[in-house]
Design a protein around this motif. Structure first.
Motif, PDB file in Angstrom:
ATOM      1  N   GLU A  95       0.829  -1.208   0.000  1.00 12.39           N
ATOM      2  CA  GLU A  95       0.000   0.000   0.000  1.00 12.39           C
ATOM      3  C   GLU A  95       0.871   1.269   0.000  1.00 12.39           C
ATOM      4  O   GLU A  95       0.547   2.261  -0.669  1.00 12.39           O
ATOM      5  N   THR A 107      -3.124   6.437   7.171  1.00 10.58           N
ATOM      6  CA  THR A 107      -4.319   6.568   8.006  1.00 10.58           C
ATOM      7  C   THR A 107      -5.077   5.250   8.064  1.00 10.58           C
ATOM      8  O   THR A 107      -5.509   4.806   9.130  1.00 10.58           O
ATOM      9  N   ARG A 108      -5.227   4.624   6.910  1.00  8.85           N
ATOM     10  CA  ARG A 108      -5.959   3.336   6.874  1.00  8.85           C
ATOM     11  C   ARG A 108      -5.230   2.269   7.694  1.00  8.85           C
ATOM     12  O   ARG A 108      -5.839   1.510   8.426  1.00  8.85           O
ATOM     13  N   GLN A 109      -3.902   2.253   7.554  1.00  8.49           N
ATOM     14  CA  GLN A 109      -3.127   1.251   8.286  1.00  8.49           C
ATOM     15  C   GLN A 109      -3.191   1.504   9.784  1.00  8.49           C
ATOM     16  O   GLN A 109      -3.309   0.558  10.584  1.00  8.49           O
ATOM     17  N   LYS A 111      -5.636   2.954  11.443  1.00  5.28           N
ATOM     18  CA  LYS A 111      -6.962   2.586  11.926  1.00  5.28           C
ATOM     19  C   LYS A 111      -7.100   1.067  12.012  1.00  5.28           C
ATOM     20  O   LYS A 111      -7.621   0.524  12.974  1.00  5.28           O
ATOM     21  N   ARG A 112      -6.624   0.384  10.986  1.00  8.28           N
ATOM     22  CA  ARG A 112      -6.746  -1.075  10.929  1.00  8.28           C
ATOM     23  C   ARG A 112      -5.929  -1.728  12.045  1.00  8.28           C
ATOM     24  O   ARG A 112      -6.378  -2.686  12.676  1.00  8.28           O
TER      25      ARG A 112
END
Length: 197
Positions: A95, A107-109, A111-112
């Protein structure tokens, strides 16, 4: 006048019997009998029944695991976590490399990685159904017997028979007799001759 008479006097014959009775003796000795009954032979072979109860699953459901099982589970869990971490790091790296697809990968990582998996709750039984395994092999009894016929020995004794025949002797006790007597018997001859007999 005197009549001539003939007198007869007779005596009958008499017999006598001398009888000796017969003697008979009969004796029957009893038979000699011997009976022997050999004992029967009985052999029994017994294979005992076998009951096995495996409660490892029930103990594991209650978290009463052996040291070996705990080590095995920890090793398996560590390998799975390592593979899952490796896959996650590879996915995160992919990613980050594709920034041309737009930003927001960090940000996605974040949050995940900050949120854990959603907890699931359901009714459960401890220990679980059929976690105790029962196996039973019934025992066997083999019975073998051999019976023996009785040994009978019989000896028959002969009849003891003694017989003395009887005798009969016939004797003449009195002989028969006949006496003849004449009375008033005369012989009259010629010329006046007369003679008394």
């Amino acid at each position: 006048m005197l009549f001539p008479q003939i007198r007869l006097q007779s005596t009958f014959a008499q017999t006598e019997l001398q009888i000796q009775k017969p003697v008979q003796q009969i004796e029957q000795p009893g038979a000699e009998l011997s009976i022997e009954q050999p004992k029967a032979e009985l052999t029994m072979r017994r294979i005992p029944g076998r009951l096995t109860i495996d409660q490892r699953q029930a103990r594991e459901d209650m978290d009463l695991k052996s040291v070996g099982r705990r080590i095995e589970e920890a090793a398996q869990l560590g390998r799975q976590d390592w593979l899952a971490g490796l896959a996650r790091v590879a996915q995160d790296g992919n990613e980050m490399m594709r920034i041309e697809n737009g930003g927001g990968a960090i940000t996605r990582q974040a949050k995940r990685n900050s949120e854990g998996p959603q907890k699931e709750f359901n009714i459960g039984w401890i220990p679980s159904h059929f976690s105790v395994k029962i196996d039973y092999e019934p025992g066997k009894v083999d019975i073998d017997w051999q019976n023996h016929k009785p040994v009978i020995d019989a000896k028959i004794n002969k009849l003891v028979h003694e017989y003395t025949p009887g005798t009969a002797q016939v004797n003449l006790a009195n002989h028969p007799s006949l006496e003849i007597d004449f009375e008033n018997l005369r012989h009259v001859g010629t010329g006046g001759y007369e003679q008394k007999i």
